[in-house]
Scaffold this active site. Sequence first.
Site, PDB file in Angstrom:
ATOM      1  N   PHE A 152      37.944  22.742  38.172  1.00 23.19           N
ATOM      2  CA  PHE A 152      37.961  22.166  36.812  1.00 23.19           C
ATOM      3  C   PHE A 152      36.950  22.819  35.874  1.00 23.19           C
ATOM      4  CE2 PHE A 152      39.371  18.938  39.835  1.00 23.19           C
ATOM      5  CZ  PHE A 152      40.586  18.568  39.289  1.00 23.19           C
ATOM      6  N   GLU A 155      35.586  27.855  31.216  1.00 27.09           N
ATOM      7  CA  GLU A 155      34.999  29.158  30.914  1.00 27.09           C
ATOM      8  C   GLU A 155      33.957  28.943  29.825  1.00 27.09           C
ATOM      9  OE1 GLU A 155      37.847  32.298  30.156  1.00 27.09           O
ATOM     10  OE2 GLU A 155      38.965  31.732  31.941  1.00 27.09           O
ATOM     11  N   ALA A 252      39.456  19.058  15.713  1.00 30.19           N
ATOM     12  CA  ALA A 252      40.656  19.669  15.124  1.00 30.19           C
ATOM     13  C   ALA A 252      40.415  21.165  14.942  1.00 30.19           C
ATOM     14  CB  ALA A 252      40.958  19.012  13.784  1.00 30.19           C
ATOM     15  N   CYS A 260      44.488  28.944  30.564  1.00 37.63           N
ATOM     16  CA  CYS A 260      44.835  27.731  31.330  1.00 37.63           C
ATOM     17  C   CYS A 260      45.753  26.746  30.609  1.00 37.63           C
ATOM     18  CB  CYS A 260      43.563  27.026  31.774  1.00 37.63           C
ATOM     19  SG  CYS A 260      42.686  27.945  33.043  1.00 37.63           S
TER      20      CYS A 260
HETATM   21  P1  NAD Z   1      41.467  36.106  37.106  1.00 38.33           P
HETATM   22  O1  NAD Z   1      42.642  36.875  36.681  1.00 38.33           O
HETATM   23  O2  NAD Z   1      40.214  36.128  36.303  1.00 38.33           O
HETATM   24  O3  NAD Z   1      41.058  36.523  38.604  1.00 38.33           O
HETATM   25  C1  NAD Z   1      41.964  36.651  39.638  1.00 38.33           C
HETATM   26  C2  NAD Z   1      41.496  37.776  40.564  1.00 38.33           C
HETATM   27  O4  NAD Z   1      42.344  37.808  41.712  1.00 38.33           O
HETATM   28  C3  NAD Z   1      41.589  39.160  39.924  1.00 38.33           C
HETATM   29  O5  NAD Z   1      40.327  39.793  40.006  1.00 38.33           O
HETATM   30  C4  NAD Z   1      42.644  39.891  40.775  1.00 38.33           C
HETATM   31  O6  NAD Z   1      42.369  41.276  40.915  1.00 38.33           O
HETATM   32  C5  NAD Z   1      42.523  39.149  42.097  1.00 38.33           C
HETATM   33  N1  NAD Z   1      43.692  39.254  42.964  1.00 38.33           N
HETATM   34  C6  NAD Z   1      45.001  39.197  42.641  1.00 38.33           C
HETATM   35  N2  NAD Z   1      45.761  39.309  43.743  1.00 38.33           N
HETATM   36  C7  NAD Z   1      44.926  39.450  44.790  1.00 38.33           C
HETATM   37  C8  NAD Z   1      45.114  39.633  46.182  1.00 38.33           C
HETATM   38  N3  NAD Z   1      46.340  39.663  46.720  1.00 38.33           N
HETATM   39  N4  NAD Z   1      44.017  39.771  46.949  1.00 38.33           N
HETATM   40  C9  NAD Z   1      42.772  39.750  46.427  1.00 38.33           C
HETATM   41  N5  NAD Z   1      42.540  39.579  45.116  1.00 38.33           N
HETATM   42  C10 NAD Z   1      43.610  39.418  44.306  1.00 38.33           C
HETATM   43  O7  NAD Z   1      41.975  34.594  37.261  1.00 38.33           O
HETATM   44  P2  NAD Z   1      41.133  33.250  37.061  1.00 38.33           P
HETATM   45  O8  NAD Z   1      40.993  32.946  35.616  1.00 38.33           O
HETATM   46  O9  NAD Z   1      39.938  33.295  37.922  1.00 38.33           O
HETATM   47  O10 NAD Z   1      42.163  32.187  37.643  1.00 38.33           O
HETATM   48  C11 NAD Z   1      42.446  32.078  39.023  1.00 38.33           C
HETATM   49  C12 NAD Z   1      43.135  30.754  39.275  1.00 38.33           C
HETATM   50  O11 NAD Z   1      42.256  29.672  38.945  1.00 38.33           O
HETATM   51  C13 NAD Z   1      44.391  30.524  38.447  1.00 38.33           C
HETATM   52  O12 NAD Z   1      45.309  29.782  39.203  1.00 38.33           O
HETATM   53  C14 NAD Z   1      43.890  29.677  37.288  1.00 38.33           C
HETATM   54  O13 NAD Z   1      44.910  28.894  36.720  1.00 38.33           O
HETATM   55  C15 NAD Z   1      42.864  28.817  37.989  1.00 38.33           C
HETATM   56  N6  NAD Z   1      41.810  28.291  37.114  1.00 38.33           N
HETATM   57  C16 NAD Z   1      41.264  29.065  36.157  1.00 38.33           C
HETATM   58  C17 NAD Z   1      40.245  28.568  35.368  1.00 38.33           C
HETATM   59  C18 NAD Z   1      39.623  29.403  34.273  1.00 38.33           C
HETATM   60  O14 NAD Z   1      38.926  28.832  33.444  1.00 38.33           O
HETATM   61  N7  NAD Z   1      39.817  30.700  34.241  1.00 38.33           N
HETATM   62  C19 NAD Z   1      39.775  27.255  35.562  1.00 38.33           C
HETATM   63  C20 NAD Z   1      40.340  26.497  36.577  1.00 38.33           C
HETATM   64  C21 NAD Z   1      41.365  27.020  37.346  1.00 38.33           C
END
Ligand code: NAD
Length: 431
Positions: A152, A155, A252, A260
């Site tokens: 949760f 960023e 607003a 996300c």
């Molecule tokens: P991101 O794109 O910043 O990072 C994902 C990483 O995974 C990348 O570095 C990519 O190279 C790597 N990757 C992809 N396939 C891979 C594999 N097969 N093996 C190893 N590494 C691999 O994504 P993120 O923003 O960190 O989001 C990740 C997940 O978390 C998503 O499901 C997102 O919805 C969820 N999430 C994100 C946030 C946010 O604020 N960014 C918050 C909560 C949940």
Amino acid sequence: MKIAIIGTGYVGLVTGACFAEIGHEVICVDCDEAKVKLLEDGGIPIYEPGLEDLVRKNVKANRLRFTASTQEGVEQSDAIFIAVPTPPLPDGSVDLSFIERVARDIAAAMDGYKIVIDKSTVPVKTGEKVAETIRRYCKSQVEFDVVSNPEFLREGFAVEDFLKPDRVVIGVQNQRPVAAMKEVYGPLNAPIVVTDINSAELIKHAANSFLALKISYINAISILCEASGADVTEVANGIGMDARIGRRFLDASLGFGGSCFPKDLSAFIKISEHLGYDFNLLKEVQRINTHQMDRFFKKILDTLWVLKGKKIGVLGLAFKQNTDDVRMSPAIELCQRLQNEGAELQVYDPEAMQKARAILENVTYVETMDQVAEGCDALVIATEWPVFRELDLQKARKVMTHPILFDGRNLFDPLEMERLGFIYKSIGRGR
Ligand code: NAD
């Protein structure tokens, strides 16, 4: 505990660094070898307050390291967190191919009992599929448990949120991994919600959709404020003081974006559809969000009339303050719309310019926020970076050809702006 994080992005890197900080031995895996090399060389691929220091400190203490090999990560860990992308497909549903790929890679490398924990945001029932995939692709008959542990963090506040979460949600199929999961999170002293996997997965989509709904709600109220002469900030303060409602997520703006909310909303609508429910309420949340951007853009068009040949300064490119993330950023969308109408753009963001360069071309990137107004017919505020409040407005007015400011984040006081001689248009402030 020995922990592997598969996927070292915004969530994976923060999770890895924070777990190391609270004493675990962490190995962060990413298939992007350039990213792994950068991290091994002491670099940080993303901007997130406090993260760089945390990574350095824990690498130095030998609690945090990086690899491009999932096999290495799996072999050397007891708990394996999945934090890979779950991007939207063109129809709004979730692309689960990254998750499936990782499940197979983990299965291939498993050499004993492991806990496989999904931290990526996934549709309800994905845990069942992950377990099925691991069972199918596992070479030997090793034992494992699949856990859902949605993330949760926000960023821009990721480290803080991770270390002081409102709650930690742990979805399990049986009680076996519960003690280990409590050990992983124990040092945070956070409330822990232990539930079944399907509920844990639903909690994440339900929470994000609710927050998006709250934003669209206040944005809809902003329309009424503009039509009636009321002030949306006053209304938000008034309703937000009700403890049942709360003040947060009631600002607003020109609309929400980022990697996300838009994707999780579309996903939740699709998930509901699959489960036989037409979630019209959430479709309306999306509609209001698009409409809010349209309304803001129309304000610019109505005021400037023809944009072709006009020079517009844009403050903010990140999808929100405190981050360099420009994925699905309303600021970028706005810039592209302005460009499509022929405007010439001069832009600035404190952290996101490097990432913006990859998707926003033919604009002038300036080095400081004070340079952005130079020679402009209008200024636009697209991201709520607090530092923009410190813009020297007197100076900006002097260097602009016309003192017109469109504030998509309500950073300034309309009366004060009037006093300074600006034509000032913001959101939901009727006067
Ligand atoms: P991101 O794109 O910043 O990072 C994902 C990483 O995974 C990348 O570095 C990519 O190279 C790597 N990757 C992809 N396939 C891979 C594999 N097969 N093996 C190893 N590494 C691999 O994504 P993120 O923003 O960190 O989001 C990740 C997940 O978390 C998503 O499901 C997102 O919805 C969820 N999430 C994100 C946030 C946010 O604020 N960014 C918050 C909560 C949940």
